[in-house]
Design a protein around this motif. Structure first.
Motif, PDB file in Angstrom:
ATOM      1  N   LEU A   1     -17.362   7.489   3.164  1.00 56.64           N
ATOM      2  CA  LEU A   1     -16.466   6.546   3.820  1.00 56.64           C
ATOM      3  C   LEU A   1     -15.922   7.296   5.090  1.00 56.64           C
ATOM      4  CD1 LEU A   1     -14.441   5.521   0.655  1.00 56.64           C
ATOM      5  CD2 LEU A   1     -15.845   3.969   1.735  1.00 56.64           C
ATOM      6  N   PRO A   2     -15.402   6.618   6.156  1.00 55.48           N
ATOM      7  CA  PRO A   2     -15.175   7.313   7.434  1.00 55.48           C
ATOM      8  C   PRO A   2     -13.888   8.159   7.200  1.00 55.48           C
ATOM      9  CG  PRO A   2     -15.230   4.805   7.703  1.00 55.48           C
ATOM     10  CD  PRO A   2     -15.428   5.251   6.279  1.00 55.48           C
ATOM     11  N   ALA A   3     -14.443   9.640   7.645  1.00 53.10           N
ATOM     12  CA  ALA A   3     -13.601  10.689   7.404  1.00 53.10           C
ATOM     13  C   ALA A   3     -12.239  10.894   8.132  1.00 53.10           C
ATOM     14  CB  ALA A   3     -14.368  11.975   7.766  1.00 53.10           C
ATOM     15  N   ASP A   4     -12.160  10.041   9.252  1.00 47.20           N
ATOM     16  CA  ASP A   4     -11.155  10.200   9.974  1.00 47.20           C
ATOM     17  C   ASP A   4     -10.085   9.168  10.094  1.00 47.20           C
ATOM     18  OD1 ASP A   4     -12.825   8.327  10.895  1.00 47.20           O
ATOM     19  OD2 ASP A   4     -12.769   8.667  12.863  1.00 47.20           O
ATOM     20  N   GLU A   5     -10.040   8.524   8.780  1.00 50.77           N
ATOM     21  CA  GLU A   5      -9.073   7.515   8.497  1.00 50.77           C
ATOM     22  C   GLU A   5      -8.796   7.533   6.939  1.00 50.77           C
ATOM     23  OE1 GLU A   5     -11.728   3.478   8.552  1.00 50.77           O
ATOM     24  OE2 GLU A   5     -11.479   4.446  10.443  1.00 50.77           O
ATOM     25  N   PRO A   6      -7.576   6.740   6.612  1.00 51.84           N
ATOM     26  CA  PRO A   6      -7.146   6.809   5.179  1.00 51.84           C
ATOM     27  C   PRO A   6      -8.059   5.851   4.649  1.00 51.84           C
ATOM     28  CG  PRO A   6      -5.368   6.291   6.611  1.00 51.84           C
ATOM     29  CD  PRO A   6      -6.652   6.229   7.447  1.00 51.84           C
ATOM     30  N   ILE A   7      -8.153   5.665   3.006  1.00 51.10           N
ATOM     31  CA  ILE A   7      -9.171   5.208   2.359  1.00 51.10           C
ATOM     32  C   ILE A   7      -8.218   4.007   1.711  1.00 51.10           C
ATOM     33  CG2 ILE A   7     -10.509   4.728   0.368  1.00 51.10           C
ATOM     34  CD1 ILE A   7     -11.432   7.940   1.232  1.00 51.10           C
TER      35      ILE A   7
ATOM     36  N   LEU B   1       1.011  -1.110   0.064  1.00 53.19           N
ATOM     37  CA  LEU B   1      -0.041   0.044  -0.269  1.00 53.19           C
ATOM     38  C   LEU B   1       0.905   1.209   0.057  1.00 53.19           C
ATOM     39  CD1 LEU B   1      -2.686  -1.045   2.616  1.00 53.19           C
ATOM     40  CD2 LEU B   1      -3.094  -0.846  -0.033  1.00 53.19           C
ATOM     41  N   VAL B   2       0.558   2.151  -0.718  1.00 48.13           N
ATOM     42  CA  VAL B   2       1.236   3.503  -0.850  1.00 48.13           C
ATOM     43  C   VAL B   2       0.363   4.577  -0.664  1.00 48.13           C
ATOM     44  CG1 VAL B   2       2.461   4.981  -2.481  1.00 48.13           C
ATOM     45  CG2 VAL B   2       2.828   2.462  -2.710  1.00 48.13           C
ATOM     46  N   ASP B   3       0.786   5.602   0.359  1.00 53.80           N
ATOM     47  CA  ASP B   3      -0.003   6.691   0.590  1.00 53.80           C
ATOM     48  C   ASP B   3       0.130   7.861  -0.347  1.00 53.80           C
ATOM     49  OD1 ASP B   3      -0.336   5.145   2.877  1.00 53.80           O
ATOM     50  OD2 ASP B   3       0.101   7.042   4.301  1.00 53.80           O
TER      51      ASP B   3
END
Lengths: 577, 263
Positions: B86-92, B25-27
């Motif tokens: 999708l949850p706003a407080d975490e990466p997708i 996984l790459v951010d």
């Protein structure tokens, strides 16, 4: 280095409706047939067709017949259609519809259990065979299964970057497999271009990302003529918000079910533009009306018009327009049973295309055939809804038969080595050359030029500016280079050739639009707002004089004496009403 | 406009990058616009940050089924999945479908599905049909139409544990093709007896109706209830009907023929 190579009698480029139908016809005629698709099988733009397939079966209204369908098509096309194509289409569409059913397609029924037919803009009688709002998917899936079980070799996710000629004749083509980047060549005694339209030259379009005009450009480069390229159908109602979905189609059925168009002041503005037909006026008129309201400062916050069905019973809306209800709720956060939609014109269909013999699909280049949206003539200046799905069946079949008959007359063909080397050099340059132009950026630049200067409304100043800006891209196209040298599934590499194709198509459109000094159907000039008697009788035909240098020639409309009575009768009845 | 439109702002996507041999996984962080879907974000990242990011897509209108991926661990069409849902407080997280071999990044090799489809005999009209137009009830049309809505996104194949976990691709056709077989078997004018294929080669008995496929279908097809279970019942009727067993007869329905061996 040896590359993967295949020999066919007939090779079809494109696996939408017209390409599948052509391949099936060629295989049935005994030709060794190949089918090349840029994406996976069954994903082509035909899946997005919603309304239906126009065919005068007379199941719902027994008064219908091919003569009326022919007249409707000619009237819709503002009499610039190729008469023979409109005739063949009207005569043969019913048999093609029945044939699809015999291959397993499932359409909605009448109470007496026959194929049902629905009303649509410009069709005198209820004429469109359909299944819900997904008729295109049904057709493509049916023909996909037919093709898979016919003797046809299918090459998925294969991009063709050049047609290859031996002397005057097209004898094959070259490209690469997208997954591996490995090069591939085909020799074919006859080649059918069925690559669809080129909506991606505009930022706001209902078209799939595949619609980059590859066939138009490849055929142009091979010496074919194209016709009517200035005529582009802007569908009046695409989504305008949120930005990511701008252009996404809002079906004509919304207005058919009673949807009302209003501007930001709350005025039902169609009263000004077409008080008789109001929201159900023809697509070109409604699209221009919305555009004018926005341009004159009466647009919605997101730059469109309001399309409202909230006055209708909410259960009825959810039942009759289920996909629209979902689409707006899911993507825009709008409950259409309670609030209005915001809509604006979106590039939808190319009336123009490669000029072909109506009966066989043959171009003026030996060995080269074209069909479907890739070909031109059938629809004239404006296409009626439902006529594209009929078109691709009738002329897909004819092109397949034509190509197979041609191939049967020939012994083997071979690809000249130097042509192949040149084609290899081109794709390699995009990958490993010294160019510095980014294809993503150039695509964006091109879309802006076309949207600004050659969109729904045109004038001399804007078109001249657009042409000059497009010409400035010509030299930059030679410097296109993929940002990454990777072979496997490289999106930048893919886009390099597509941008080159789109530049060729854009130049044809802008130059044709500048030459046609009138407004007609899908071509609206602010500086020439009326019909011209001269242009009423002439199509613009374009071919290459080398590179991007184009010869544009006004050419008299192809007529047939035996159809004159029908055409004149329709013109008279329109005058009378 | 609804308040759901207010969202936007900075989001981080963790996109799986790699090929068949390795990957991670790459951010990627980007400024989003209101109403963006995952595919918009992925294409913006491709345009501005990672021009070699491989992603398969076509219509961007949820009609072609090309852009299937696993978003936050669940199979989704990227073009139909809004970032602000999708949850706003975490990466997708965005990953390729795991039931198929990776080609590159988010693109998988789904060719196995096309091979399976080739094994299914297409619609073949019954030999006893009268001349003239096909006559079909709207009720039959509606029943078949549910199955024919399938856009071949292959997400049902992706979550089917017989394929995903047990890797029994050689014994089970998967939910997509149960749906296809159902549309053919329920066609009132089809002339092929498909029971042997459904029971044996297609392996319908392997499905133990956990309904994972139905849950992910973007077209809302009731795969398990309306396709697989009725087909299971048809197999039972044809093969295990006690009365017919007494007479040692096969229960081939009227108008249906066994397929030829070569087919």
């Amino acid at each position: 280095m040896a590359i993967e190579h295949h020999d066919f009698d007939v090779l079809v480029l494109g696996s939408g409706g017209s390409g599948l139908r052509a391949a099936v016809a060629a295989a049935e005629a005994g030709a060794k047939t190949g089918l090349v698709c840029k994406s996976l099988l069954g994903k082509a733009h035909t899946v997005m067709a919603e309304g239906g397939l126009a065919a005068s079966l007379g199941n719902v209204d027994p008064r219908d017949n091919w003569e009326t369908h022919f007249q409707d098509t000619m009237f819709g096309g503002k009499y610039l259609n190729n008469w023979r194509m409109a005739e063949l289409h009207a005569k043969e569409a019913p048999d093609r519809a029945r044939e699809l059913e015999h291959w397993g397609a499932v359409f909605d029924r009448t109470p007496d259990r026959k194929m049902s037919q629905r009303a649509f803009g410009g069709h005198t009688y209820k004429r469109l065979v359909h299944i819900g709002d997904r008729t295109g998917l049904e057709m493509i899936r049916t023909m996909q299964d037919k093709a898979v079980h016919s003797d046809i070799d299918i090459f998925m996710e294969t991009t063709i970057t050049r047609l290859i000629k031996d002397g005057d004749r097209v004898v094959g083509c070259f490209g690469y497999r997208r997954a591996s980047g490995e090069q591939i060549s085909f020799s074919s005694k006859a080649l059918v271009v069925a690559t669809g339209g080129s909506g991606r030259i505009y930022k706001i379009t209902s078209n799939s990302q595949d619609c980059t005009g590859d066939g138009y450009a490849l055929a142009y480069e091979a010496g074919a003529e194209l016709v009517d390229m200035e005529f582009i159908q802007f569908h009046p109602t695409g989504m305008v918000y949120p930005p990511g979905v701008a252009g996404l189609l809002v079906t004509e059925a919304v207005r058919g079910e009673g949807g009302i168009l209003r501007n930001a002041l709350g005025e039902r503005f169609m009263e000004k533009y077409d008080p008789k037909r109001m929201e159900l006026s023809t697509r070109d008129v409604v699209a221009r009306s919305i555009y004018t309201e926005v341009k004159e400062g009466r647009g919605t916050p997101h730059g469109g018009a309001y399309l409202d069905v909230s006055h209708l019973d909410s259960d009825y809306v959810r039942r009759k327009l289920p996909s629209m209800y979902d689409q707006f709720l899911e993507l825009a956060g709008v409950d259409i049973t309670k609030e209005p939609m915001q809509v604006g014109p979106t590039c939808h269909y190319f009336m123009g295309g490669i000029k072909v013999d109506p009966d066989t699909g043959e171009t003026r280049v030996p060995g080269l055939y074209a069909t479907g949206e890739a070909s031109g003539g059938m629809n004239g200046a404006n296409r009626l809804g439902g006529n594209s799905l009929g078109d691709l069946l009738v002329f897909g079949r004819r092109a397949g038969i034509g190509a197979a008959a041609d191939a049967n007359k020939l012994s083997a063909v071979a690809l000249p080595a130097e042509e192949l080397t040149a084609a290899q050099g081109e794709v390699d340059t995009y990958l490993n050359g010294s160019g510095t132009e980014n294809p993503f950026q150039m695509h964006k630049d091109l879309q802006k030029i076309m949207g600004d200067g050659a969109g729904i409304f045109r004038d001399k100043e804007g078109l001249t500016e657009a042409i000059s800006l497009l010409e400035s891209l010509e030299s930059r196209v030679d410097k296109l280079k993929s940002p990454s040298p990777r072979l496997e599934y490289n999106p930048g590499w893919q886009l390099c050739r597509e941008v080159k194709n789109m530049l060729t198509v854009s130049l044809m459109i802008a130059r044709g639009a500048l030459m046609r000094e009138e407004s007609r159907g899908g071509h609206s000039r602010l500086d020439f707002t009326a019909y011209s008697d001269y242009w009423a009788e002439n199509n613009i035909v374009v071919h290459s004089k080398g590179g991007y240098d184009m010869q544009l020639t006004p050419t008299p409309v192809f007529k047939r004496d035996e159809l004159s009575e029908l055409v004149e009768a329709r013109k008279e009845s329109e005058k009378a009403s | 406009m609804s308040e759901t439109m207010a969202a936007g702002g900075t989001r981080t996507l963790q996109i799986w990058r790699g090929d068949l041999t390795s990957g991670q996984l790459v951010d990627y962080t980007l400024e989003t616009e209101p109403g963006m879907v995952v595919l918009d974000a992925v294409l913006e990242i491709q345009r501005s940050q990672a021009p070699d990011l491989a992603v398969r897509w076509n219509c961007k209108a949820a009609k072609c089924g090309s852009c299937s991926a696993e978003v936050n661990g669940k199979p989704r069409l990227m073009c139909k999945t809004r970032l602000d849902h999708l949850p706003a407080d975490e990466p997708i997280t965005v990953e390729p479908m795991r039931a198929f071999p990776i080609i590159q990044d988010l693109v998988t090799d789904v060719s196995w599905n096309y091979e399976v489809n080739k094994k299914i005999i297409p619609f073949t009209p019954r030999e006893d049909l009268p001349e003239g137009d096909y006559l079909i009830d709207q009720a039959d049309t509606d029943r078949m139409s549910e199955f024919r809505k399938c856009i071949e996104c292959f997400m049902c194949q992706d979550v089917c544990h017989i394929l995903r976990d047990q890797r029994m691709h050689n014994k089970y056709y998967g939910p997509r093709f149960m749906v296809r077989l159902a549309s053919l078997d329920m066609h009132p004018l089809d002339g092929i007896d498909r029971i042997d294929q459904i029971a044996d080669e297609a392996g319908i008995g392997l499905c133990n109706i956990t309904k994972c496929c139905t849950e992910v279908c973007p077209e809302g097809i009731h795969i398990t209830d309306n396709a697989i279970i009725p087909l299971k019942e048809r197999v039972v009727d044809a093969r295990h009907d006690p009365i017919l067993k007494i007479f040692k007869r096969n229960n081939t329905r009227p108008g249906k023929k066994k397929p030829e061996a070569s087919a």
